[in-house]
Design an enzyme around this catalytic site. Sequence first.
Site, PDB file in Angstrom:
ATOM      1  N   ASP A  11      45.828  60.388  -7.345  1.00 51.02           N
ATOM      2  CA  ASP A  11      46.711  60.840  -6.268  1.00 51.02           C
ATOM      3  C   ASP A  11      47.001  62.315  -6.496  1.00 51.02           C
ATOM      4  O   ASP A  11      47.507  62.690  -7.567  1.00 51.02           O
ATOM      5  CB  ASP A  11      48.027  60.060  -6.275  1.00 51.02           C
ATOM      6  CG  ASP A  11      47.845  58.608  -5.844  1.00 51.02           C
ATOM      7  OD1 ASP A  11      46.873  58.332  -5.119  1.00 51.02           O
ATOM      8  OD2 ASP A  11      48.672  57.763  -6.217  1.00 51.02           O
ATOM      9  N   ASP A 130      48.526  50.430   3.321  1.00 56.52           N
ATOM     10  CA  ASP A 130      49.723  50.343   2.494  1.00 56.52           C
ATOM     11  C   ASP A 130      50.674  49.387   3.180  1.00 56.52           C
ATOM     12  O   ASP A 130      51.014  49.582   4.361  1.00 56.52           O
ATOM     13  CB  ASP A 130      50.395  51.718   2.356  1.00 56.52           C
ATOM     14  CG  ASP A 130      49.476  52.758   1.725  1.00 56.52           C
ATOM     15  OD1 ASP A 130      48.598  52.368   0.936  1.00 56.52           O
ATOM     16  OD2 ASP A 130      49.643  53.948   2.029  1.00 56.52           O
TER      17      ASP A 130
END
Length: 251
Positions: A11, A130
């Site tokens: 990330d 998500d």
Amino acid sequence: MLTKRIIPCLDIKNGRTVKGVNFVDLRDAGDPIELAKIYAENGADELVFLDISATEEERKTLKDLVLGVAKNVNIPFTVGGGISSVEDVDALLKCGADKVSVNSAAVKNPDLINQLSAKFGSQCVVVAIDAKQIDGQWKVHLVGGKVATELDLFEWAKEVEQRGAGEILFTSMDHDGTKDGFANEALARLSNELNIAVIASGGAGKAAHFVDAFKTGKADAALAASVFHFKEIEIIALKESLRAEGIPVRL
């Protein structure tokens, strides 16, 4: 039998690798290019590289970083963050990415999945989802988990498959960074209802969690971040543990 894949996730925020818990409280985890190189040399099957603030900041993925990763690894890698058009994907593939991950843009414009699949092939298109449980229902969230929708995880996953995605990267926001294990019940349902690969994400804390994701969750691949970044789990040792459990992996 297809081997199960182990995928470190990088990330990226402000050019650095970061990791948080439940999508917040981010801390620095190192230089993404150096980490990518280490993982490629130490048994990772693929890498996922997510520019996590690109969508929120309304900018494109950092192409220089993609170029740098591509020059230093010899395994497939997926790039996501801020991708919203065929042109974006074309540019990233030219920089060396093997696949792209779309999330918020796919929800806002589902036809984007069809366009990308038609242009680049379904094997190139990963749709990241998500989701978190709200009143017992798995609901899809956007913009790095900051924006809730009414979309049901399983209905959206089916639509994504029908539109031509080659894989789904499912992250349980409830499990993210907790190191308590993956969302295996939801994973198993996704794996049973879909014909495309499902990548498990969110909750890895020890080798046994990966075993559960593959055996109970029926995942095709398992993705993790902090346990690899902070050297809590070594990939080769993890793969040896999986093989000892009868799970096919590439060593």
